[in-house]
Write a protein that holds these residues in place. Sequence first.
Motif, PDB file in Angstrom:
ATOM      1  N   THR A   1      11.347 -11.459  -7.810  1.00  0.00           N
ATOM      2  CA  THR A   1      11.272 -10.618  -6.613  1.00  0.00           C
ATOM      3  C   THR A   1      10.154  -9.599  -6.785  1.00  0.00           C
ATOM      4  OG1 THR A   1      12.886  -9.014  -7.436  1.00  0.00           O
ATOM      5  CG2 THR A   1      13.719 -10.859  -6.116  1.00  0.00           C
ATOM      6  N   LYS A   2       9.653  -9.110  -5.668  1.00  0.00           N
ATOM      7  CA  LYS A   2       8.520  -8.185  -5.731  1.00  0.00           C
ATOM      8  C   LYS A   2       8.623  -7.170  -4.602  1.00  0.00           C
ATOM      9  CE  LYS A   2       5.641 -11.440  -3.072  1.00  0.00           C
ATOM     10  NZ  LYS A   2       4.389 -12.213  -3.040  1.00  0.00           N
ATOM     11  N   ILE A   3       7.955  -6.049  -4.821  1.00  0.00           N
ATOM     12  CA  ILE A   3       7.854  -5.006  -3.798  1.00  0.00           C
ATOM     13  C   ILE A   3       6.447  -4.451  -3.849  1.00  0.00           C
ATOM     14  CG2 ILE A   3       8.770  -3.229  -5.371  1.00  0.00           C
ATOM     15  CD1 ILE A   3       9.917  -1.854  -2.832  1.00  0.00           C
ATOM     16  N   ASP A   4       5.870  -4.182  -2.686  1.00  0.00           N
ATOM     17  CA  ASP A   4       4.522  -3.614  -2.631  1.00  0.00           C
ATOM     18  C   ASP A   4       4.379  -2.787  -1.365  1.00  0.00           C
ATOM     19  OD1 ASP A   4       1.905  -3.144  -3.537  1.00  0.00           O
ATOM     20  OD2 ASP A   4       1.815  -5.197  -4.328  1.00  0.00           O
ATOM     21  N   ILE A   5       3.221  -2.155  -1.235  1.00  0.00           N
ATOM     22  CA  ILE A   5       2.973  -1.287  -0.090  1.00  0.00           C
ATOM     23  C   ILE A   5       1.757  -1.797   0.682  1.00  0.00           C
ATOM     24  CG2 ILE A   5       1.561   0.307  -1.452  1.00  0.00           C
ATOM     25  CD1 ILE A   5       2.635   2.584   0.341  1.00  0.00           C
ATOM     26  N   PHE A   6       1.810  -1.689   1.990  1.00  0.00           N
ATOM     27  CA  PHE A   6       0.672  -1.991   2.864  1.00  0.00           C
ATOM     28  C   PHE A   6       0.327  -0.721   3.614  1.00  0.00           C
ATOM     29  CE2 PHE A   6      -1.608  -3.350   6.570  1.00  0.00           C
ATOM     30  CZ  PHE A   6      -2.284  -4.503   6.197  1.00  0.00           C
ATOM     31  N   GLU A   7      -0.906  -0.276   3.500  1.00  0.00           N
ATOM     32  CA  GLU A   7      -1.296   0.956   4.187  1.00  0.00           C
ATOM     33  C   GLU A   7      -2.762   0.908   4.552  1.00  0.00           C
ATOM     34  OE1 GLU A   7      -3.511   2.909   0.771  1.00  0.00           O
ATOM     35  OE2 GLU A   7      -3.313   3.490   2.871  1.00  0.00           O
ATOM     36  N   LYS A   8      -3.083   1.587   5.629  1.00  0.00           N
ATOM     37  CA  LYS A   8      -4.451   1.679   6.128  1.00  0.00           C
ATOM     38  C   LYS A   8      -4.864   3.127   6.333  1.00  0.00           C
ATOM     39  CE  LYS A   8      -5.914  -2.612   6.661  1.00  0.00           C
ATOM     40  NZ  LYS A   8      -7.184  -3.090   6.056  1.00  0.00           N
TER      41      LYS A   8
END
Length: 551
Positions: free
Chosen positions: A403-410
């Motif tokens: 399993t994985k977790i990450d962030i998406f941001e601009k």
Amino acid sequence: MSQSLIVFRTSGKVEYQHNNKVHAFNEFIGTIVNETAVELDSNFFTNTVNRKKFYAFQNSEHDTYVALYFDGVVTLDGNKVKSTLQSILKTFNKYEEEEINMEKFKSLADLQFNQLMKTKTTSIGEDINSNSSTPLGGAPRSGAPNPLTPTTTDKRKTAPGKKLRKWNGDEIDDSDGKILDYSNDAPEKVESANSNSNSNPNLLSTLTVDQGAFTKENELVLVKELNELLEDEEYESDEEKTVETSKFGSIFSKFSSYFTGTVNLDEVSKKFYDQLVSKNIAPQTATSIISRIKEKLQSKSNITLTLYRQTLIDELTKILTPNVGTDLLYDIKKNKLGRPYVISVVGVNGVGKSTNLAKLSYWLLQNHLNVLICACDTFRSGAVEQLKVHVNNLQQLNNVESTKIDIFEKGYGGGDHVVQTAKLAIEFAGNNGFDVVLIDTAGRTHSNAKLMAPLKKFGEAADPNKIIMVGEALVGSDSVEQAINFNNAFGSKRKLDFFIISKVDTVGDLVGTMINMVMATKVPILFVGTGQTYTDIKRLSVKSVVNLLMK
């Protein structure tokens, strides 16, 4: 030194044993039956038989005993022994009643027994009825350490001045110079900000993580689960029930002194109205609830206080009981829309949206789902960096393989920027194997129409599967308007799906905000926030909340 513990029925049936020396208990049980054992306290017995020291606690309601013995010259705090045995029986009764896997009970019982054994000493002289110890699983006394906080005795002399202290294995490390800030070592995040990435990284600090502490059978996890179980009002001990009955008895007597036998409906309604308002229920909401009770009872004759109270309990239970499915995991895993499951989190400024989004992320990770957090709070300074810290922490805490977790941001920007970021995040998640997208949004004042208006456009563009509002348990009467305004903000075709009520651990029994928000919108409560760590998120126990409101 040998020691053993058993849970057994008065019929003689052994339900559980720690170690295999059950036969040693026979003579001690005989002293209880013959009333020659010493009764230290109500239902708490001790005796010394054949150079072995025995203790036992009886739960008369469930017809069960728990008993332990040890041989050798040792001393244990009598209050701690009683509290531990009482807690083990409470744990056993809970798992037996629910008819679930008794293996978990064995783990919790072994934990309590082993913790008790760690407190034994090898010298005589400590008073067996000393009040110096904190009962296992109970609330720490004033000045006592939290049972979930590692403590140790540092026998080294303290050098003048303050030193940085941290945990190193099983002891405190007083070495100088190292700061517990791992933000510089955080893995590179996908789609990181461009023009907004030059903030000082030393301002971002993360938790140091004991990876082993989050495995399912680890002692810290068991201790937390045990504490939650023992704090659950649905499983009060005999002693607690006696105290609660006494409290209710005094209230009942006070009412009865005014209304002997049959009560006056209007007068008793006023008393219970005051009770509801005192629990943080908004006056208009309390008025509505009491009106319902009066309507139900007005056609009845010989209304008693007990009947009125039970009718109110039933009404509060009905209000809080969801009329829609709240199995979020089931909904996520049956998702067949061809895109990730999208959850948007909204709420007023400062209620804990980002924190509860992080707790929700950890819960999803532990249930084997890949999570992408989308930073759509592009208004508040530092909001994106705050989410980066949470993601960094959760990446370290995540012990579920594959399993994985990450962030998406601009970065930061206006309303159109928010919509574009959400769309790109959903697309990115679909292309990179993420099961869930959690969208954080900017906090906004619920009474400001200009600030609330963009939510409709955002909802139409992101089209989330679920919209969750984080409400604060501390708010009180204003929670009614907050819930209504956010529920209406997404237009006539879309409403809120769930509430998360934050900071419940700070209000004691003043939990009326839950009634305010649910009654105003018919939106159910999915979780309550009960602390400041990622595991401090719990499913709502309707019975516990109603008990607090009636307390």
